[in-house]
Design a protein around this motif. Structure first.
Motif, PDB file in Angstrom:
ATOM      1  N   GLY A 218       0.833  -1.192   0.000  1.00 19.26           N
ATOM      2  CA  GLY A 218       0.000   0.000   0.000  1.00 19.26           C
ATOM      3  C   GLY A 218       0.870   1.244   0.000  1.00 19.26           C
ATOM      4  O   GLY A 218       2.062   1.168  -0.296  1.00 19.26           O
ATOM      5  N   LEU A 240      -2.245   3.472   3.534  1.00 19.30           N
ATOM      6  CA  LEU A 240      -3.432   3.524   2.676  1.00 19.30           C
ATOM      7  C   LEU A 240      -3.502   2.313   1.758  1.00 19.30           C
ATOM      8  O   LEU A 240      -2.492   1.866   1.217  1.00 19.30           O
ATOM      9  CB  LEU A 240      -3.409   4.794   1.824  1.00 19.30           C
ATOM     10  N   GLN A 241      -4.702   1.824   1.560  1.00 19.03           N
ATOM     11  CA  GLN A 241      -4.885   0.661   0.704  1.00 19.03           C
ATOM     12  C   GLN A 241      -4.846   1.053  -0.774  1.00 19.03           C
ATOM     13  O   GLN A 241      -5.195   2.181  -1.124  1.00 19.03           O
ATOM     14  CB  GLN A 241      -6.228  -0.017   1.031  1.00 19.03           C
ATOM     15  N   PRO A 242      -4.441   0.094  -1.597  1.00 23.89           N
ATOM     16  CA  PRO A 242      -4.421   0.363  -3.046  1.00 23.89           C
ATOM     17  C   PRO A 242      -5.817   0.713  -3.527  1.00 23.89           C
ATOM     18  O   PRO A 242      -6.803   0.158  -3.043  1.00 23.89           O
ATOM     19  CB  PRO A 242      -3.973  -0.976  -3.645  1.00 23.89           C
ATOM     20  N   GLY A 243      -5.897   1.639  -4.453  1.00 17.59           N
ATOM     21  CA  GLY A 243      -7.181   2.026  -5.004  1.00 17.59           C
ATOM     22  C   GLY A 243      -7.853   3.154  -4.254  1.00 17.59           C
ATOM     23  O   GLY A 243      -8.847   3.707  -4.715  1.00 17.59           O
ATOM     24  N   HIS A 244      -7.307   3.497  -3.086  1.00 14.70           N
ATOM     25  CA  HIS A 244      -7.850   4.629  -2.328  1.00 14.70           C
ATOM     26  C   HIS A 244      -7.659   5.907  -3.137  1.00 14.70           C
ATOM     27  O   HIS A 244      -6.686   6.038  -3.858  1.00 14.70           O
ATOM     28  CB  HIS A 244      -7.113   4.735  -0.988  1.00 14.70           C
ATOM     29  N   PRO A 246      -6.550   9.476  -4.323  1.00  9.59           N
ATOM     30  CA  PRO A 246      -5.261  10.112  -4.054  1.00  9.59           C
ATOM     31  C   PRO A 246      -5.355  11.165  -2.957  1.00  9.59           C
ATOM     32  O   PRO A 246      -6.409  11.769  -2.763  1.00  9.59           O
ATOM     33  CB  PRO A 246      -4.912  10.792  -5.382  1.00  9.59           C
TER      34      PRO A 246
END
Lengths: 255, 255
Positions: A218, A240-244, A246
């Motif tokens: 992440g 932060l998780q992927p896809g969150h 920006p």
DNA sequence: ACAAATTTGTACGTATGTATA
DNA sequence: ATATACATACGTACAAATTTG
């Protein structure tokens, strides 16, 4: 009489011999205080330069210098031919909270869920930052709108955390730490360094976010907060998780 | 005589009736120009305020106002009792290059390897930023020290890219686009917004970085550059591999 | 260690220009 | 057109930090 209110608010800053504080800075501080205490609010019009210089023990030019500094710092707006106005402090306030996810420049609403507070021994980067071997850390989950949850560890010196250490995990729900530090400890964090990278989640974050085995990488976001004098104040880590969505950072405030 | 040099460089800005340009701003411009043209270089000492006000058609206070503005913009440093000095433009310059990996606040050396330049049709975010349907994009690989390579796409308006579109991929090796835009097109990008997130690599990045199937998620870093007037100028996307050293961003310049 | 010279920082008072109401 | 309010500018004086003798 707004003039009277302002004069009353300013005079104490000029009276007692505040050793070494220039007059323009005293005026600057007086206005900041008046905003802080709520005597001035966004949109209020300040008395004209002439009126002020007639009532305060400072010359026109000196007050202009103070007004310039206030305008430079985004605290007031000066409008040629109209007057001087207190600016909306909304944005400045979000800065104090540090954690600002922006959408088109506007702060988004957040949900905060406390995990707990504890003392921790420091080493490496954190020890270097605080120049201490121990501090307090508040762990939280943060959510902005409907995005995936984010793990947050908020480090601060023990001296500032005494009261906080008595609090229960649930007390941190919706609790703004920076607001607390500002209100109760007069701590103003005025400069932030951000360190950002992609990397593996920490085990604490894995647990708190209940991540599956697929999600290993992440974004790590560190926010180092310093006081106006450049002393280290707060240290935050976000995972932060992927896809969150920006995070948006501006290198310069727009005025 | 340094005094003579400065006076010579400044006088033209005061002479002809530059309609509406305040004197302090003329002085400001004069010094900026002198640095731009190389007549003043980092470390040079400016004449004292007294000397300047004696030789230039401006009062002490007016010149002080100009000097204050130059100092605020990080162009000069003023030292009480010592004098006024031209600041090392190196840091400012790094800002212009945007892509700055810092270590303890100092910029790190980079390696740039060009992939190529081409025209692209825009949609979504990019179209909104440029308010155009087409622009040029330069793709590059970037390496800082011994870190893993990073993929970079540098978008800019077609109007600024005419000459660049004639260049071969290899010509972009070690080539600073912002330096070119500043030197040849007088484009000064003075404000940057950063958008950062964790996410899947683009296919272009996958190819260029020769990523294996394990590495799917990295950090996406967008840098939106605006001119002093707030007009969109450049748009960069970086894709960084997990484990790469963090990027450091400061919300405020330290002076 | 002390004194003088240099240089920026602060401050005052005044005058005039320019945008707004 | 007039008044208001900020913007620019001048000249002067003294304070404070630094360097030089």
């Amino acid at each position: 009489m707004t003039l009277e209110t302002i004069v009353e608010a300013c005079l104490p800053h000029f009276e007692n011999e505040r050793l070494g504080v220039p007059k323009y800075a005293r005026f600057y501080n007086a206005i900041r205080d008046a905003i802080e205490s709520g005597r001035l609010v966004a949109g209020d019009k300040l008395p004209s330069e002439q009126e002020l210089s007639a009532r305060l023990p400072a010359s026109l030019g000196t007050l202009q210098k103070g007004l310039k500094a206030l305008a430079d710092d985004g605290i007031i707006v000066r409008q040629h031919g109209r007057g001087t106005f207190i600016r909306d402090q909304e944005l400045r306030y979000e800065e104090i909270r540090v954690f600002r996810f922006l959408d088109q420049g506007r702060p988004l609403p957040l949900t905060l869920q406390g995990i707990g507070i504890r003392r921790v021994d420091l080493d490496g980067e954190l020890a270097k930052f605080f120049e201490r071997k121990e501090c307090a850390v508040i762990e939280r989950l943060v959510q902005v709108e409907n995005e995936p949850w984010t793990f947050n560890a908020f480090y601060l010196p023990l001296g500032l955390a005494e009261e906080l250490l008595e609090m229960a995990p649930g007390d941190f729900d919706g609790f703004s730490i920076h607001e607390y530090l500002h209100r109760s400890r007069q701590l103003l964090t005025s400069r932030f360094d951000h360190h950002l990278s992609a990397g593996e989640f920490s085990s604490a974050a894995r647990r708190a976010l209940k991540l599956d085995d697929q999600t290993t990488v992440g974004m790590q976001w560190q926010v180092h907060g310093y006081t106006r004098e450049g002393k280290p104040a707060t240290f935050q880590c976000f995972e932060l998780q992927p896809g969150h969505r920006p995070i948006e950072l501006k290198t310069q405030l727009d005025r």
